[in-house]
Design a protein around this motif. Structure first.
Motif, PDB file in Angstrom:
ATOM      1  N   GLY A  60      31.623  31.998  44.711  1.00 58.30           N
ATOM      2  CA  GLY A  60      32.762  32.907  44.721  1.00 58.30           C
ATOM      3  C   GLY A  60      33.264  33.224  43.324  1.00 58.30           C
ATOM      4  O   GLY A  60      33.582  34.380  43.006  1.00 58.30           O
ATOM      5  N   VAL A  61      33.337  32.201  42.474  1.00 54.99           N
ATOM      6  CA  VAL A  61      33.760  32.422  41.084  1.00 54.99           C
ATOM      7  C   VAL A  61      32.768  33.326  40.360  1.00 54.99           C
ATOM      8  O   VAL A  61      33.148  34.233  39.604  1.00 54.99           O
ATOM      9  CB  VAL A  61      33.908  31.069  40.355  1.00 54.99           C
ATOM     10  N   LEU A  62      31.464  33.090  40.604  1.00 54.60           N
ATOM     11  CA  LEU A  62      30.438  33.934  39.994  1.00 54.60           C
ATOM     12  C   LEU A  62      30.568  35.377  40.475  1.00 54.60           C
ATOM     13  O   LEU A  62      30.415  36.328  39.682  1.00 54.60           O
ATOM     14  CB  LEU A  62      29.058  33.384  40.320  1.00 54.60           C
ATOM     15  N   ALA A  63      30.865  35.556  41.762  1.00 55.99           N
ATOM     16  CA  ALA A  63      31.047  36.905  42.295  1.00 55.99           C
ATOM     17  C   ALA A  63      32.247  37.593  41.643  1.00 55.99           C
ATOM     18  O   ALA A  63      32.184  38.786  41.312  1.00 55.99           O
ATOM     19  CB  ALA A  63      31.234  36.839  43.814  1.00 55.99           C
ATOM     20  N   LEU A  64      33.335  36.860  41.434  1.00 55.21           N
ATOM     21  CA  LEU A  64      34.507  37.429  40.759  1.00 55.21           C
ATOM     22  C   LEU A  64      34.185  37.808  39.315  1.00 55.21           C
ATOM     23  O   LEU A  64      34.616  38.861  38.831  1.00 55.21           O
ATOM     24  CB  LEU A  64      35.659  36.430  40.798  1.00 55.21           C
ATOM     25  N   ALA A  65      33.414  36.946  38.623  1.00 58.38           N
ATOM     26  CA  ALA A  65      33.045  37.256  37.242  1.00 58.38           C
ATOM     27  C   ALA A  65      32.169  38.504  37.178  1.00 58.38           C
ATOM     28  O   ALA A  65      32.350  39.367  36.306  1.00 58.38           O
ATOM     29  CB  ALA A  65      32.318  36.066  36.627  1.00 58.38           C
ATOM     30  N   ARG A  80      43.071  50.616  41.552  1.00 54.94           N
ATOM     31  CA  ARG A  80      43.488  50.070  42.839  1.00 54.94           C
ATOM     32  C   ARG A  80      42.279  49.523  43.610  1.00 54.94           C
ATOM     33  O   ARG A  80      42.354  48.455  44.219  1.00 54.94           O
ATOM     34  CB  ARG A  80      44.177  51.155  43.650  1.00 54.94           C
ATOM     35  N   ASN A  81      41.147  50.242  43.548  1.00 52.50           N
ATOM     36  CA  ASN A  81      39.962  49.804  44.280  1.00 52.50           C
ATOM     37  C   ASN A  81      39.429  48.460  43.768  1.00 52.50           C
ATOM     38  O   ASN A  81      39.014  47.594  44.542  1.00 52.50           O
ATOM     39  CB  ASN A  81      38.860  50.862  44.178  1.00 52.50           C
ATOM     40  N   SER A  82      39.423  48.295  42.442  1.00 52.17           N
ATOM     41  CA  SER A  82      38.928  47.023  41.893  1.00 52.17           C
ATOM     42  C   SER A  82      39.858  45.875  42.255  1.00 52.17           C
ATOM     43  O   SER A  82      39.412  44.757  42.522  1.00 52.17           O
ATOM     44  CB  SER A  82      38.773  47.132  40.373  1.00 52.17           C
ATOM     45  N   THR A  83      41.159  46.137  42.291  1.00 53.84           N
ATOM     46  CA  THR A  83      42.106  45.093  42.674  1.00 53.84           C
ATOM     47  C   THR A  83      41.865  44.671  44.124  1.00 53.84           C
ATOM     48  O   THR A  83      41.853  43.469  44.454  1.00 53.84           O
ATOM     49  CB  THR A  83      43.551  45.589  42.513  1.00 53.84           C
ATOM     50  N   LEU A  84      41.656  45.649  45.012  1.00 56.40           N
ATOM     51  CA  LEU A  84      41.366  45.323  46.410  1.00 56.40           C
ATOM     52  C   LEU A  84      40.056  44.550  46.536  1.00 56.40           C
ATOM     53  O   LEU A  84      39.927  43.646  47.376  1.00 56.40           O
ATOM     54  CB  LEU A  84      41.313  46.605  47.238  1.00 56.40           C
ATOM     55  N   THR A  85      39.077  44.882  45.695  1.00 53.71           N
ATOM     56  CA  THR A  85      37.801  44.172  45.732  1.00 53.71           C
ATOM     57  C   THR A  85      37.979  42.718  45.313  1.00 53.71           C
ATOM     58  O   THR A  85      37.410  41.798  45.939  1.00 53.71           O
ATOM     59  CB  THR A  85      36.782  44.859  44.805  1.00 53.71           C
ATOM     60  N   PHE A  86      38.799  42.491  44.262  1.00 54.96           N
ATOM     61  CA  PHE A  86      39.072  41.110  43.834  1.00 54.96           C
ATOM     62  C   PHE A  86      39.734  40.325  44.963  1.00 54.96           C
ATOM     63  O   PHE A  86      39.365  39.170  45.240  1.00 54.96           O
ATOM     64  CB  PHE A  86      39.975  41.113  42.600  1.00 54.96           C
ATOM     65  N   ILE A  87      40.710  40.951  45.622  1.00 58.23           N
ATOM     66  CA  ILE A  87      41.402  40.256  46.714  1.00 58.23           C
ATOM     67  C   ILE A  87      40.430  39.952  47.854  1.00 58.23           C
ATOM     68  O   ILE A  87      40.449  38.862  48.445  1.00 58.23           O
ATOM     69  CB  ILE A  87      42.583  41.112  47.213  1.00 58.23           C
ATOM     70  N   SER A  88      39.542  40.894  48.171  1.00 54.54           N
ATOM     71  CA  SER A  88      38.559  40.676  49.231  1.00 54.54           C
ATOM     72  C   SER A  88      37.624  39.525  48.885  1.00 54.54           C
ATOM     73  O   SER A  88      37.297  38.683  49.747  1.00 54.54           O
ATOM     74  CB  SER A  88      37.749  41.950  49.471  1.00 54.54           C
ATOM     75  N   ILE A  90      38.228  36.983  46.913  1.00 50.85           N
ATOM     76  CA  ILE A  90      38.967  35.718  47.002  1.00 50.85           C
ATOM     77  C   ILE A  90      39.121  35.305  48.471  1.00 50.85           C
ATOM     78  O   ILE A  90      38.934  34.137  48.840  1.00 50.85           O
ATOM     79  CB  ILE A  90      40.343  35.850  46.328  1.00 50.85           C
ATOM     80  N   GLY A  91      39.421  36.283  49.344  1.00 49.27           N
ATOM     81  CA  GLY A  91      39.579  35.977  50.762  1.00 49.27           C
ATOM     82  C   GLY A  91      38.280  35.508  51.408  1.00 49.27           C
ATOM     83  O   GLY A  91      38.264  34.522  52.163  1.00 49.27           O
ATOM     84  N   VAL A  92      37.168  36.195  51.103  1.00 49.15           N
ATOM     85  CA  VAL A  92      35.882  35.796  51.671  1.00 49.15           C
ATOM     86  C   VAL A  92      35.477  34.418  51.157  1.00 49.15           C
ATOM     87  O   VAL A  92      34.951  33.584  51.911  1.00 49.15           O
ATOM     88  CB  VAL A  92      34.800  36.841  51.334  1.00 49.15           C
ATOM     89  N   THR A  93      35.720  34.146  49.879  1.00 53.50           N
ATOM     90  CA  THR A  93      35.376  32.833  49.316  1.00 53.50           C
ATOM     91  C   THR A  93      36.188  31.721  49.979  1.00 53.50           C
ATOM     92  O   THR A  93      35.647  30.668  50.341  1.00 53.50           O
ATOM     93  CB  THR A  93      35.619  32.820  47.805  1.00 53.50           C
ATOM     94  N   ALA A  94      37.492  31.960  50.173  1.00 46.73           N
ATOM     95  CA  ALA A  94      38.334  30.947  50.813  1.00 46.73           C
ATOM     96  C   ALA A  94      37.881  30.693  52.255  1.00 46.73           C
ATOM     97  O   ALA A  94      37.787  29.543  52.702  1.00 46.73           O
ATOM     98  CB  ALA A  94      39.794  31.401  50.788  1.00 46.73           C
ATOM     99  N   ALA A  95      37.564  31.778  52.980  1.00 45.48           N
ATOM    100  CA  ALA A  95      37.093  31.618  54.350  1.00 45.48           C
ATOM    101  C   ALA A  95      35.758  30.883  54.385  1.00 45.48           C
ATOM    102  O   ALA A  95      35.515  30.020  55.248  1.00 45.48           O
ATOM    103  CB  ALA A  95      36.952  32.988  55.019  1.00 45.48           C
ATOM    104  N   GLY A  96      34.867  31.199  53.442  1.00 44.86           N
ATOM    105  CA  GLY A  96      33.580  30.522  53.368  1.00 44.86           C
ATOM    106  C   GLY A  96      33.727  29.043  53.067  1.00 44.86           C
ATOM    107  O   GLY A  96      33.004  28.208  53.627  1.00 44.86           O
ATOM    108  N   MET A  97      34.664  28.697  52.166  1.00 45.38           N
ATOM    109  CA  MET A  97      34.901  27.284  51.852  1.00 45.38           C
ATOM    110  C   MET A  97      35.407  26.537  53.075  1.00 45.38           C
ATOM    111  O   MET A  97      34.983  25.401  53.342  1.00 45.38           O
ATOM    112  CB  MET A  97      35.902  27.175  50.706  1.00 45.38           C
ATOM    113  N   LEU A  98      36.293  27.172  53.849  1.00 46.45           N
ATOM    114  CA  LEU A  98      36.806  26.527  55.062  1.00 46.45           C
ATOM    115  C   LEU A  98      35.682  26.341  56.082  1.00 46.45           C
ATOM    116  O   LEU A  98      35.562  25.274  56.703  1.00 46.45           O
ATOM    117  CB  LEU A  98      37.928  27.384  55.654  1.00 46.45           C
TER     118      LEU A  98
END
Length: 352
Positions: A60-65, A80-88, A90-98
């Motif tokens: 997830g960190v690599l994907a954000l970088a 705005r689009n890049s900000t939404l992509t960053f949030i997405s 982070i959300g997918v990474t958190a869900a994947g970790m869970l």
């Protein structure tokens, strides 16, 4: 098992990095405005399928970088689009970790249950002595594929005042319930083998034990045998694959019962009790008892293992060597781990 023991080069391990590389290359080649950046979320999503929590977080960190670098390259870092992509991401990474956390926990629990069942099964199936009275014995137990559930195969050989008595059986079903039922059958057999004058009495004692345990249409297939000093063996077959009798220089002979009998636990379905039958068992003869995991093993074409055709040519005079050869031939024929546990018990008497 936990993800730490997986092959680091397995496809599922490489897939997250491959997907992110494809997305990054495609985005660079397509140029600004194409909008491939949200696809970087595939990296942490795929990582959660095989990796642990830490690996999913790292992907997830690599994907954000990568997202930050590509957004800068495309001059949309503050959009705005890049900000939404960053949030997405982070959300997918958190869900994947869970998801990784719960998957690893479930895998550990499953491994613990399987280990307990295997230990319980091995405790029940005591080491087989190489000689029981005048009989030489050898046994092989082949565990099924790692994904298969523990079965209820059972065997025992005991010396009694009436001769050597044997049981080989298979409990319907899998898991700890099957292991517990196998324990009940073996316990009843070990007691009854010393007390009962004949094999029908031994079977009746086992039936009464099972009546207190089994429900519905559950059952246990089994063959009981009694080897006599006068070169005879008496058999009682309760719905089990027939033993094979191998005489020197002759084909293997299936010892089919004169009449079919229901498995142990289902005797109420018939009016007449199961009949015993006797055959000659002279010095040098061999008798192979086995569970259905042997004859139901299939090769890559779906053909069953031809035990009767192969047994006579594979059984050496030494029971241990004979079963090693037969087991190797079975595994070579299947070409993969067995789908069901399999047990083989070989009995023979030495020539005078």
């Amino acid at each position: 098992m936990g993800s730490g023991k997986r092959d680091v080069w397995s496809p599922l391990t490489i897939l997250p990095f491959a997907m992110m590389a494809v997305v990054a290359i495609g985005d660079v080649l397509a140029g600004p405005g194409t909008g491939y950046l949200p696809l970087l979320a595939l990296g942490p999503a795929f990582a959660s399928l095989a990796g642990g929590v830490a690996r999913t977080a790292a992907v997830g960190v690599l994907a954000l970088a990568l997202c930050a670098g590509l957004a800068r390259f495309n001059h949309i870092l503050s959009s705005r689009n890049s900000t939404l992509t960053f949030i997405s991401l982070i959300g997918v990474t958190a869900a994947g970790m869970l998801a990784s956390f719960y998957r690893e926990r479930d895998e550990r629990e499953l491994a613990d249950v399987r280990t307990i069942a295997e230990v319980a099964q091995r405790v029940l199936l005591r080491p087989m002595p190489r000689r029981v009275g005048p009989i030489r014995a050898a046994v092989r137990y082949i565990s099924a594929a790692a994904g298969a559930r523990i079965g209820g195969d059972l065997y025992e050989v005991v010396m009694t005042p009436r001769g050597v008595r044997v049981i080989v059986g298979d409990v319907q079903g899998k898991g700890l319930d099957a292991v517990e039922t196998a324990a009940a059958v073996l316990g009843a057999f070990r007691e009854a083998a010393y007390d009962e004058p004949g094999l029908p009495g031994v079977a009746d004692r086992i039936e009464r034990t099972l009546a207190r345990r089994l429900t519905g249409e559950q059952f246990v297939t089994a063959v009981l045998a009694e080897l006599h000093p006068d070169d005879r063996v008496t058999l009682l077959n309760r719905g089990h694959p027939p033993p094979l009798l191998v005489r020197a220089g002759r084909a293997a002979e299936p010892l089919d019962p004169p009449e079919a009998a229901p498995p142990l636990g289902l005797s109420g379905l018939v009016d007449e009790p199961a009949c015993t039958f006797s055959v000659g068992f002279a010095p040098g003869d061999q008798m192979l008892l086995y569970t259905d995991g042997v004859v139901e093993a299939r090769n890559g074409k779906g053909d069953f293992y031809p035990l009767t055709e192969r047994a006579a040519s594979l059984l050496d005079a030494d029971p241990e060597t004979a079963l090693d050869t037969l087991q190797a031939d079975l595994l070579r024929y299947v070409g993969a781990p067995l789908d069901d546990d399999a047990a083989m018990l070989l009995l023979t008497t030495e020539r005078a």
